[in-house]
Design a protein around this motif. Structure first.
Motif, mmCIF file in Angstrom:
data_model
loop_
_atom_site.group_PDB
_atom_site.id
_atom_site.type_symbol
_atom_site.label_atom_id
_atom_site.label_comp_id
_atom_site.label_asym_id
_atom_site.label_seq_id
_atom_site.Cartn_x
_atom_site.Cartn_y
_atom_site.Cartn_z
ATOM 1 N N VAL A 127 0.816 -1.210 0.000
ATOM 2 C CA VAL A 127 0.000 0.000 0.000
ATOM 3 C C VAL A 127 0.856 1.268 0.000
ATOM 4 O O VAL A 127 1.829 1.366 0.747
ATOM 5 C CB VAL A 127 -0.918 -0.004 1.244
ATOM 6 C CG1 VAL A 127 -1.626 1.332 1.405
ATOM 7 C CG2 VAL A 127 -1.932 -1.142 1.156
ATOM 8 N N ASP A 128 0.489 2.234 -0.848
ATOM 9 C CA ASP A 128 0.984 3.603 -0.696
ATOM 10 C C ASP A 128 0.131 4.255 0.389
ATOM 11 O O ASP A 128 -1.071 4.485 0.181
ATOM 12 C CB ASP A 128 0.805 4.395 -1.997
ATOM 13 C CG ASP A 128 1.886 4.114 -3.027
ATOM 14 O OD1 ASP A 128 3.018 3.818 -2.629
ATOM 15 O OD2 ASP A 128 1.581 4.195 -4.236
ATOM 16 N N GLN A 129 0.732 4.549 1.533
ATOM 17 C CA GLN A 129 -0.037 5.212 2.581
ATOM 18 C C GLN A 129 -0.467 6.606 2.111
ATOM 19 O O GLN A 129 0.147 7.193 1.209
ATOM 20 C CB GLN A 129 0.793 5.329 3.863
ATOM 21 C CG GLN A 129 1.125 3.991 4.496
ATOM 22 C CD GLN A 129 0.780 3.935 5.969
ATOM 23 O OE1 GLN A 129 -0.369 4.166 6.349
ATOM 24 N NE2 GLN A 129 1.756 3.607 6.794
ATOM 25 N N ARG A 130 -1.523 7.140 2.738
ATOM 26 C CA ARG A 130 -1.955 8.492 2.393
ATOM 27 C C ARG A 130 -0.754 9.442 2.444
ATOM 28 O O ARG A 130 0.141 9.298 3.280
ATOM 29 C CB ARG A 130 -3.072 8.970 3.308
ATOM 30 C CG ARG A 130 -2.758 8.942 4.796
ATOM 31 C CD ARG A 130 -3.897 9.530 5.625
ATOM 32 N NE ARG A 130 -5.152 8.851 5.388
ATOM 33 C CZ ARG A 130 -6.335 9.482 5.332
ATOM 34 N NH1 ARG A 130 -6.405 10.778 5.534
ATOM 35 N NH2 ARG A 130 -7.446 8.805 5.100
ATOM 36 N N VAL A 139 -1.503 15.313 4.753
ATOM 37 C CA VAL A 139 -1.291 15.353 6.202
ATOM 38 C C VAL A 139 -0.994 13.948 6.718
ATOM 39 O O VAL A 139 -1.826 13.047 6.619
ATOM 40 C CB VAL A 139 -2.515 15.927 6.950
ATOM 41 C CG1 VAL A 139 -2.246 15.961 8.462
ATOM 42 C CG2 VAL A 139 -2.843 17.329 6.452
ATOM 43 N N ILE A 140 0.195 13.761 7.267
ATOM 44 C CA ILE A 140 0.582 12.499 7.897
ATOM 45 C C ILE A 140 0.094 12.533 9.339
ATOM 46 O O ILE A 140 0.392 13.480 10.071
ATOM 47 C CB ILE A 140 2.115 12.319 7.872
ATOM 48 C CG1 ILE A 140 2.631 12.371 6.434
ATOM 49 C CG2 ILE A 140 2.517 11.016 8.541
ATOM 50 C CD1 ILE A 140 4.145 12.476 6.330
ATOM 51 N N THR A 141 -0.636 11.509 9.766
ATOM 52 C CA THR A 141 -1.248 11.553 11.102
ATOM 53 C C THR A 141 -0.711 10.476 12.050
ATOM 54 O O THR A 141 -1.314 10.211 13.084
ATOM 55 C CB THR A 141 -2.781 11.440 11.005
ATOM 56 O OG1 THR A 141 -3.142 10.119 10.581
ATOM 57 C CG2 THR A 141 -3.359 12.457 10.034
ATOM 58 N N PHE A 142 0.397 9.859 11.702
ATOM 59 C CA PHE A 142 1.072 8.907 12.590
ATOM 60 C C PHE A 142 0.174 7.750 13.033
ATOM 61 O O PHE A 142 0.241 7.291 14.166
ATOM 62 C CB PHE A 142 1.660 9.641 13.802
ATOM 63 C CG PHE A 142 2.920 10.390 13.475
ATOM 64 C CD1 PHE A 142 4.161 9.873 13.821
ATOM 65 C CD2 PHE A 142 2.871 11.603 12.799
ATOM 66 C CE1 PHE A 142 5.331 10.544 13.494
ATOM 67 C CE2 PHE A 142 4.035 12.285 12.468
ATOM 68 C CZ PHE A 142 5.274 11.758 12.819
ATOM 69 N N GLY A 143 -0.697 7.327 12.137
ATOM 70 C CA GLY A 143 -1.564 6.184 12.412
ATOM 71 C C GLY A 143 -2.979 6.528 12.804
ATOM 72 O O GLY A 143 -3.857 5.656 12.787
ATOM 73 N N GLU A 146 -4.447 6.716 9.372
ATOM 74 C CA GLU A 146 -3.900 5.618 8.572
ATOM 75 C C GLU A 146 -4.421 4.253 9.010
ATOM 76 O O GLU A 146 -4.584 3.358 8.175
ATOM 77 C CB GLU A 146 -2.368 5.633 8.646
ATOM 78 C CG GLU A 146 -1.700 6.771 7.903
ATOM 79 C CD GLU A 146 -1.595 8.065 8.691
ATOM 80 O OE1 GLU A 146 -0.950 9.014 8.234
ATOM 81 O OE2 GLU A 146 -2.179 8.119 9.813
ATOM 82 N N HIS A 147 -4.704 4.077 10.308
ATOM 83 C CA HIS A 147 -5.169 2.748 10.721
ATOM 84 C C HIS A 147 -6.600 2.488 10.237
ATOM 85 O O HIS A 147 -6.979 1.338 10.021
ATOM 86 C CB HIS A 147 -5.026 2.547 12.235
ATOM 87 C CG HIS A 147 -6.138 3.069 13.073
ATOM 88 N ND1 HIS A 147 -6.270 4.403 13.423
ATOM 89 C CD2 HIS A 147 -7.179 2.427 13.668
ATOM 90 C CE1 HIS A 147 -7.340 4.563 14.191
ATOM 91 N NE2 HIS A 147 -7.916 3.371 14.357
ATOM 92 N N TRP A 148 -7.374 3.557 10.017
ATOM 93 C CA TRP A 148 -8.689 3.379 9.398
ATOM 94 C C TRP A 148 -8.522 3.006 7.923
ATOM 95 O O TRP A 148 -9.311 2.217 7.379
ATOM 96 C CB TRP A 148 -9.528 4.648 9.533
ATOM 97 C CG TRP A 148 -9.933 4.954 10.940
ATOM 98 C CD1 TRP A 148 -9.540 6.015 11.711
ATOM 99 C CD2 TRP A 148 -10.817 4.186 11.774
ATOM 100 N NE1 TRP A 148 -10.115 5.961 12.956
ATOM 101 C CE2 TRP A 148 -10.902 4.852 13.025
ATOM 102 C CE3 TRP A 148 -11.533 2.996 11.590
ATOM 103 C CZ2 TRP A 148 -11.678 4.361 14.075
ATOM 104 C CZ3 TRP A 148 -12.314 2.509 12.646
ATOM 105 C CH2 TRP A 148 -12.377 3.193 13.860
ATOM 106 N N GLY A 175 4.334 2.314 9.671
ATOM 107 C CA GLY A 175 3.415 1.293 9.178
ATOM 108 C C GLY A 175 3.173 0.199 10.198
ATOM 109 O O GLY A 175 2.060 -0.344 10.292
ATOM 110 N N ALA A 176 4.202 -0.134 10.986
ATOM 111 C CA ALA A 176 4.043 -1.140 12.040
ATOM 112 C C ALA A 176 3.076 -0.654 13.101
ATOM 113 O O ALA A 176 2.187 -1.386 13.552
ATOM 114 C CB ALA A 176 5.398 -1.471 12.659
ATOM 115 N N SER A 177 3.238 0.599 13.513
ATOM 116 C CA SER A 177 2.323 1.151 14.510
ATOM 117 C C SER A 177 0.918 1.269 13.953
ATOM 118 O O SER A 177 -0.071 1.069 14.670
ATOM 119 C CB SER A 177 2.843 2.512 14.976
ATOM 120 O OG SER A 177 4.114 2.370 15.585
#
Length: 313
Positions: A127-130, A139-143, A146-148, A175-177
């Motif tokens: 996956v390419d994360q947002r 905006v990177i939100t540190f999970g 992203e977890h949604w 990505g692990a978190s």
């Protein structure tokens, strides 16, 4: 009356100063500038610790490109378009749903993961994360968000590969978190476990580590970072965390971490391992820096992973 206006002016200046400091924090920590990349370029992680492995990483990337993966796209809960690539080892094989790290990319961070998946007899959905690659967002939100996204990819995978598909959530660094946080939510029975490689235990703790490395006092600086996320990023940095998620995690989790990791300290995986209530395993790799456990000790990595998740699962 004059004193009132003086005090009001001082207060206004202080508020402006806070907003400026928060904006700087937002740009440094959370804002992702989208830039066009050369598709012919081989993206390799910068830094001296990665240079000895660049040859192997380049080979993994070229091998993954040669596989001609299937391009996939889903819509996130907030309307963002998210992109992924599917690499098939064998029809009906278990699928590893893989998430890259902070300011990383799927091809750079996870091509070695595709190679490892094939060694394990599994398919890979990378996956390419947002905010990265061909996915949307800035905006990177540190999970936090992203977890949604991870849960949306799980739903997509079940629909695409069928109700019998087995899924392992895999992530490296942020990505692990992210996948650990997803593990605290309600998951379908298709998800049989989590592989978390060098993840952080909470957003606050990793922020404080980075702030301290910058030579700044965490107690004084962190509140500005959290406020920056709220004001400019539109999210609460402490809304949820890997440690919070582990309280309700019921699937098996294997943690990997390099003992020489100076970005996300190894003690964070140890802390998560201690808190995990489900079946679990912790593997630390001597001499491995951040995200380098597999390149440093590939056969041990495969052995430990195979013992935890047998090849046919």
């Amino acid at each position: 009356m004059k004193l009132f206006w003086i005090l009001a002016g001082i207060l206004a200046l202080l508020c402006l100063l806070v907003l400026i400091i928060c904006y700087v924090c937002y740009r440094i920590a959370f804002f992702a500038k989208r830039e066009e990349s050369d598709p012919e370029q081989i993206p390799l992680p910068p830094g001296k610790i990665y240079e000895p492995f660049h040859g192997q990483m380049r080979e993994w990337i070229l091998q993954a490109r040669a596989m001609e993966p299937e391009d996939l796209e889903i819509t996130a809960f907030d309307g963002l378009k998210l992109h992924g690539k599917y690499y098939e080892y064998a029809p009906g094989a278990p699928v590893e749903l893989m998430f890259h790290g902070y300011r990383g990319g799927a091809e750079r961070d996870l091509s070695g993961g595709v190679y490892r998946c094939f060694r394990c007899g599994r398919n890979a959905l990378v996956v390419d994360q947002r905010c990265s690659g061909r996915s949307g967002g800035h905006v990177i939100t540190f999970g936090i968000r992203e977890h949604w996204d991870c849960l949306s990819w799980v739903d997509f995978a079940v629909k695409k590969f069928g109700p019998q598909v087995k899924i392992i959530l895999t992530g490296i660094s942020m990505g692990a978190s992210t996948v650990v946080m997803a593990g605290g939510r309600e998951l379908p029975a298709n998800v049989i476990g989590i592989l978390a490689d060098c993840g952080y235990s909470s957003q606050k703790e990793i922020m404080e580590v980075v702030i301290r490395k910058m030579g700044l006092p965490p107690r004084l600086s962190y509140p500005f970072v959290r406020l920056a996320a709220r004001i400019y990023g539109g999210f609460n940095l402490e809304e949820y965390s890997p440690m919070e998620a582990l309280k309700t995690c019921s699937v098996p989790v294997i943690f990997f971490h390099g003992e020489d990791d100076d970005f996300v300290p190894c003690w964070m995986s140890r802390k998560m391992y201690d808190a995990c209530p489900s079946r679990k395993k912790l593997v630390t790799v001597p001499g491995a820096g951040h995200g380098l456990s597999f390149p440093v000790a590939p056969e041990e990595y495969l052995q430990k992973l195979g013992e935890f998740f047998p090849t046919n699962t």
